[in-house]
Every structure is written in C-alpha cells, then in structure tokens.
Design a protein around this motif. Structure first.
Motif, PDB file in Angstrom:
ATOM      1  N   LEU A   1      53.421  43.409  37.450  1.00  0.00           N
ATOM      2  CA  LEU A   1      52.658  44.109  38.351  1.00  0.00           C
ATOM      3  C   LEU A   1      52.730  43.788  39.607  1.00  0.00           C
ATOM      4  O   LEU A   1      52.444  44.755  40.608  1.00  0.00           O
ATOM      5  CB  LEU A   1      51.181  44.065  37.714  1.00  0.00           C
ATOM      6  N   LEU A   2      52.500  42.472  39.989  1.00  0.00           N
ATOM      7  CA  LEU A   2      52.964  42.075  41.539  1.00  0.00           C
ATOM      8  C   LEU A   2      54.063  42.448  42.230  1.00  0.00           C
ATOM      9  O   LEU A   2      54.194  42.949  43.177  1.00  0.00           O
ATOM     10  CB  LEU A   2      52.176  40.580  41.625  1.00  0.00           C
ATOM     11  N   ARG A   3      55.066  41.969  41.362  1.00  0.00           N
ATOM     12  CA  ARG A   3      56.546  42.270  41.833  1.00  0.00           C
ATOM     13  C   ARG A   3      56.855  43.592  41.980  1.00  0.00           C
ATOM     14  O   ARG A   3      57.776  44.034  42.903  1.00  0.00           O
ATOM     15  CB  ARG A   3      57.528  41.528  40.993  1.00  0.00           C
ATOM     16  N   ARG A   4      56.423  44.605  41.074  1.00  0.00           N
ATOM     17  CA  ARG A   4      56.712  46.099  41.229  1.00  0.00           C
ATOM     18  C   ARG A   4      56.131  46.762  42.581  1.00  0.00           C
ATOM     19  O   ARG A   4      56.609  47.746  43.063  1.00  0.00           O
ATOM     20  CB  ARG A   4      56.046  46.763  40.109  1.00  0.00           C
ATOM     21  N   THR A   5      55.303  45.991  43.403  1.00  0.00           N
ATOM     22  CA  THR A   5      54.781  46.584  44.490  1.00  0.00           C
ATOM     23  C   THR A   5      55.911  46.450  45.714  1.00  0.00           C
ATOM     24  O   THR A   5      55.730  47.445  46.632  1.00  0.00           O
ATOM     25  CB  THR A   5      53.454  45.811  44.999  1.00  0.00           C
TER      26      THR A   5
ATOM     27  N   PHE B   1      48.725  40.851  45.971  1.00  0.00           N
ATOM     28  CA  PHE B   1      47.318  40.354  45.412  1.00  0.00           C
ATOM     29  C   PHE B   1      46.292  41.166  45.984  1.00  0.00           C
ATOM     30  O   PHE B   1      45.451  41.657  45.579  1.00  0.00           O
ATOM     31  CB  PHE B   1      47.073  39.023  45.753  1.00  0.00           C
ATOM     32  N   ALA B   2      46.372  41.630  47.551  1.00  0.00           N
ATOM     33  CA  ALA B   2      45.472  42.376  48.266  1.00  0.00           C
ATOM     34  C   ALA B   2      45.422  43.755  47.553  1.00  0.00           C
ATOM     35  O   ALA B   2      44.486  44.561  47.484  1.00  0.00           O
ATOM     36  CB  ALA B   2      45.728  42.240  49.751  1.00  0.00           C
ATOM     37  N   ARG B   3      46.800  44.355  47.540  1.00  0.00           N
ATOM     38  CA  ARG B   3      46.630  45.789  46.925  1.00  0.00           C
ATOM     39  C   ARG B   3      46.187  45.905  45.398  1.00  0.00           C
ATOM     40  O   ARG B   3      45.442  46.496  45.377  1.00  0.00           O
ATOM     41  CB  ARG B   3      48.159  46.077  46.754  1.00  0.00           C
ATOM     42  N   LEU B   4      46.319  44.659  44.709  1.00  0.00           N
ATOM     43  CA  LEU B   4      45.464  44.726  43.290  1.00  0.00           C
ATOM     44  C   LEU B   4      44.200  44.699  43.457  1.00  0.00           C
ATOM     45  O   LEU B   4      43.416  45.478  42.717  1.00  0.00           O
ATOM     46  CB  LEU B   4      46.133  43.766  42.574  1.00  0.00           C
ATOM     47  N   ARG B   5      43.592  43.976  44.371  1.00  0.00           N
ATOM     48  CA  ARG B   5      42.213  43.875  44.403  1.00  0.00           C
ATOM     49  C   ARG B   5      41.755  44.811  45.040  1.00  0.00           C
ATOM     50  O   ARG B   5      40.572  45.423  44.487  1.00  0.00           O
ATOM     51  CB  ARG B   5      42.021  42.596  45.332  1.00  0.00           C
ATOM     52  N   ALA B   6      42.391  45.516  45.953  1.00  0.00           N
ATOM     53  CA  ALA B   6      41.844  46.900  46.455  1.00  0.00           C
ATOM     54  C   ALA B   6      41.767  47.956  45.397  1.00  0.00           C
ATOM     55  O   ALA B   6      40.753  48.712  45.301  1.00  0.00           O
ATOM     56  CB  ALA B   6      42.521  47.157  47.710  1.00  0.00           C
ATOM     57  N   ALA B   7      42.973  48.163  44.572  1.00  0.00           N
ATOM     58  CA  ALA B   7      43.066  49.108  43.533  1.00  0.00           C
ATOM     59  C   ALA B   7      41.793  48.795  42.564  1.00  0.00           C
ATOM     60  O   ALA B   7      41.164  49.657  42.131  1.00  0.00           O
ATOM     61  CB  ALA B   7      44.163  48.932  42.867  1.00  0.00           C
ATOM     62  N   ALA B   8      41.581  47.505  42.071  1.00  0.00           N
ATOM     63  CA  ALA B   8      40.312  47.308  41.281  1.00  0.00           C
ATOM     64  C   ALA B   8      38.970  47.808  41.970  1.00  0.00           C
ATOM     65  O   ALA B   8      38.000  48.298  41.087  1.00  0.00           O
ATOM     66  CB  ALA B   8      40.353  45.901  40.718  1.00  0.00           C
TER      67      ALA B   8
ATOM     68  N   ALA C   1      47.319  53.024  41.195  1.00  0.00           N
ATOM     69  CA  ALA C   1      47.040  52.578  42.455  1.00  0.00           C
ATOM     70  C   ALA C   1      48.150  51.712  43.141  1.00  0.00           C
ATOM     71  O   ALA C   1      48.384  51.672  44.122  1.00  0.00           O
ATOM     72  CB  ALA C   1      45.680  52.245  42.863  1.00  0.00           C
ATOM     73  N   VAL C   2      48.803  50.900  42.145  1.00  0.00           N
ATOM     74  CA  VAL C   2      49.512  49.640  42.531  1.00  0.00           C
ATOM     75  C   VAL C   2      50.878  49.920  42.614  1.00  0.00           C
ATOM     76  O   VAL C   2      51.750  49.662  43.416  1.00  0.00           O
ATOM     77  CB  VAL C   2      49.127  48.228  41.783  1.00  0.00           C
TER      78      VAL C   2
END
Length: 472
Positions: free
Chosen positions: A409-413, A421-428, A449-450
């Motif tokens: 999930l992180l590497r696909r960004t 990590f920041a993108r994941l937190r903002a999406a949640a 979103a991610v």
C-alpha cells in the motif's frame, strides 16, 4: 509471379547499380514473396516501366502496412487488448468497418471471449441468437466439414438457403456480407474465428485475403502465448484464494472487512483472522519476497504455521512470531525473508496486543484521532539468527477503526516512505463521517485516495492488503 519474380524478370542485363536496386522490407516471421491474384498480375515486359513501378510500390506498401500491424499486435500484453487489436487490424486489411471475434479454444481450456468492432453489446447479443450452424464462424467453431479455411459470404441476403433468423439479424443490424478468418496454429489447433461485416454485398480481393491470412497466422501465435499467460494467472488466482480465508469470522464487539489487490503474476501478501478462546481474535497480515508460484507456496506455509502458533500461544504475539522466525530459519524457506504482524485482540475489553517483524505499524482512525500505533523497530523474519522484539498494547476507542495493511500500500504510491505514510494518514483522516460506520467503506476510501489509478487498477507493481477492524 511474386514481387521478387517481377524484379528478377525485369532486371537489366549486367551488374545492377547498388543504389538503385530495389529492396523489399524484411518482415519478422513473414515471407516477403506473396502470390499475386489475377487482378494484380505482373504485366509483360513491354508494359511501361512506370506502371510496373506503381505495381511494385503498391505491393511494398502493403507489406509495410502488414509489418506495422504485426508490430502493433506484438506490443499488446493482455488477451483482451490483443483481441481488439487483431479485429481492428483485420478490418483495415479486408476493407470492413465492423466485425466480431469469438475466442473459443478447441482444447476447452478457456477462456472464451466475444469482442466486437463497431458493434454494441446488444448487437453482439443479436448475432449470438443466430443458430451456430447458420453462421460461418459457428460452423468453424463446431468443427463441421469444409470449414477449415476462410469463408466468404458475399451476398448474405441473396442466399436462397439463408436461415430466417440470420436474415432477420442481418436486416436489423444492416450488414449484407461477411468474411470469416479462422484463427489456428498447428500446435494449439483451433483458437477462435474473426468475422468482418460489410454494409453492402462484397468480398475481399485475393490479395486482401492473402494479407489477412498472413496476419491471422502471426496473430494466432501471439494469442497462444497470451492464452498460456492468462491461464497461468487464473490458476494462480485460484490457488491464492484457496490460501486465504474464505470469509472473515463473526466476532462479537468488532466488525471486519478486508480488501486484497494482487498483481497479475500473483504476489506474496496475505492476511488472516482467527477466532480464539474466550471470544478473542487473532489478526495477522504479512508478505513474502517475490511473486508467482514460489511466493504463493511460501504464503501457504507461513500462514498455516502462524495459525498453529496462534492457537498454541496466541496471547503472546512475541512468542508467536519467534516460533515463526525459528521455522523460517530451520526450514530454509525459499521466501528468504518475510514481514509479518500478529495482533491478539480482545473485543470485549477493546484491547490489542501486537508484535511485528519488519512490518508497517497499524493505523487507528476515528472521529477524534487518526494516528499510527507506535511499535518497536524489528527485522523481518529470516533476517536475524534470533528474532525478538517487545510487544505493544493499545486500546481503540468505541467507533474507531484499526487498519492493518501490507507494505505494498505504501510502495504503490510511488513516493518516498515518509510521504507515503503521510498520504495514508491523510486518506484515513479524510473518511467522511457517514462512512466510518462501515469498515469496508473505510478501507475502500483509503484505497481510492492512496493508490494511483484507483483501487481497481490490475497492473500495479505490488500486492496490497488492507484489513479493517471496527470496534463497536
């Protein structure tokens, strides 16, 4: 007489000029000399040279077009894209603007597809209502006599023996002629058949038939390769689904949802949810290196072993992962290294005790907070001679959702880790309040979103697992 024969027949006596000698394009897998129909026969020697040059230029142009079409087809990497490319290129070669292609391998190994060119889904449905024995492509697919080669129907409506349903569909869709080109290879046999439709009574010229025949033979070889790949992917998908839980268990106090996106080759990400004594719940996510059959086999071994250790000592996540580490080292698992996270959850007390081996930390999200759980740094399984890291305990609030996810999930960004990590937190944190009641909706929003290209993109470079746990 072919192109090369014509060149030899009209060659000047003596040593030719190297700069002016004609050269035909060399086509991969295609023999340049092609038979010429009576309509395009080479004129006798007394025909003006300009006319002969025009004829030669036309043949060279056709061969060049054929080369371009075969190169374009070779660039297709999926079965669906190849079928559409084949159908469109064939239409250009035979001078049609509509058609359909039926993929129906003779070995009955599938997959079967029907694609159209210039035909809507409903129009394809009308054509499929015509009895197979009444269509050229249907007779070929059924293996009826005298159907092994191309079939031309230059005047469908003028055929006195035409099936009534065939006439009705032809009138409804507005086609008056068709040309069917079987798709076969000596090794694989029947693959399918392409059919091109004409608005008026017509049939392709002999040279057009020859060109589309050459193209069809090349296309059939390409389809065989893509069919093998498609079948291998389908087999891997079946194995992958068998290795993962058929359904998530119902446990009082929590609601579970999972989203699993895989690469075409089948990666090594996995998840599990295991009911334990005293209404407890064991949750795990992880991944192994690589993709394909070896990664799937490693997933099966690791998940089965973790389940056994969770039943034996599930209240101690560190012991569970320590046992798993020992198994990886003693069995010399071909995965090499793997990450894993195991959480012992007591929904009645809203507590989670977890340990991770080289895995990303869970994310807790709700109306009041969205933050990562602070976990200790640890190496992946198989990286150290002895693995042990302290466990972490935390208590989600009522209505909060805990997200366990894999590194994919992180590497696909496509960005640096801290940005991911920041993108994941903002999406949640951006999940609408109305969606927070459903863990599946939370997971879908985060994925949308991610992930670049959306959660349904199938050609991503990494597997992705998101396991959402909502506490009542």
């Amino acid at each position: 007489m072919g192109v090369c024969d014509a060149i030899r027949h009209n060659a000047p006596v003596g040593k030719p000029n190297a700069m002016s000698a004609p050269h035909l394009p060399k086509l991969s897998g295609i023999n340049p000399p092609i038979p010429v129909s009576t309509q395009t026969s080479v004129p006798p020697p007394d025909v003006p040279g300009s006319l002969l040059q025009d004829r030669l230029a036309g043949w060279v142009s056709e061969l060049t077009t054929l080369q371009e079409l075969t190169e374009s087809l070779a660039r297709t990497s999926t079965l669906d894209s190849a079928l559409h490319e084949l159908l469109g290129a064939g239409a250009a070669l035979v001078g049609a603007r509509r058609g359909l292609l039926v993929l129906e391998p003779g070995d009955a190994g599938g997959p079967s597809r029907t694609v159209g060119l210039g035909l809507t889904h409903a129009e394809l449905g009308h054509i499929e209502t015509v009895p197979r024995r009444a269509t050229a492509h249907g007779r070929f697919l059924d293996g009826l006599p005298d159907t092994g080669g191309p079939q031309a129907s230059p005047d469908i409506l003028g055929d006195p023996g035409l099936d009534p349903r065939s006439r009705e569909v032809a009138l409804r869709l507005g086609y008056a002629a068709c040309y069917a080109q079987p798709l076969t290879t000596p090794a694989a046999g029947r693959l399918g058949v392409a059919v091109w439709l004409y608005d008026e009574p017509a049939e392709p010229l002999e040279r057009q038939r020859h060109l589309v025949g050459l193209y069809g033979r090349h296309a059939s070889q390409h389809l065989v390769r893509l069919l093998e790949l498609e079948r291998a992917r389908a087999d891997a998908a079946v194995i992958r689904e068998e290795l993962l839980p058929a359904r998530l268990p119902p446990v009082p106090g929590v609601r579970l949802a999972v989203r699993h996106r895989t690469t075409p080759r089948g990666g090594g990400d996995w998840y599990d949810a295991l009911p334990l004594p005293d209404n407890a719940l064991g949750l795990s996510v992880g991944s192994v290196n690589g993709s394909g059959p070896s990664a799937l086999a490693a997933v099966g071994r690791l998940r089965a072993a973790l389940r056994a250790y969770a039943v034996l000592e599930g209240e101690d996540p560190v012991a569970v992962l320590s046992d798993l580490e020992l198994l990886v080292r003693l069995t010399a698992d071909p995965a090499g290294s793997a990450t894993a996270l195991y959480a012992y959850c007591e929904p009645g007390h809203r507590t989670i005790l977890l340990a991770g081996a080289g895995h990303a930390p869970p994310l807790v999200t709700g109306d009041l907070r969205t933050e990562f759980v602070e976990t200790s740094l640890s190496a992946p399984l198989g990286m150290l001679s002895c693995w042990e890291a302290p466990s972490v305990e935390f208590s989600p609030l009522s209505g909060e959702t805990v997200l366990l996810y894999t590194d994919g999930l992180l590497r696909r960004t496509g960005g640096p880790t801290d940005h991911a990590f920041a993108r994941l937190r903002a999406a949640a944190a951006g999940v609408p309040r109305a969606l927070r009641l459903d863990p599946g909706a939370v997971a879908d929003h985060v994925l949308g979103a991610v992930l670049p290209g959306g959660p349904e993109r199938e050609d991503g470079p990494e597997d992705v697992v998101v396991l959402a746990v909502r506490f009542d």
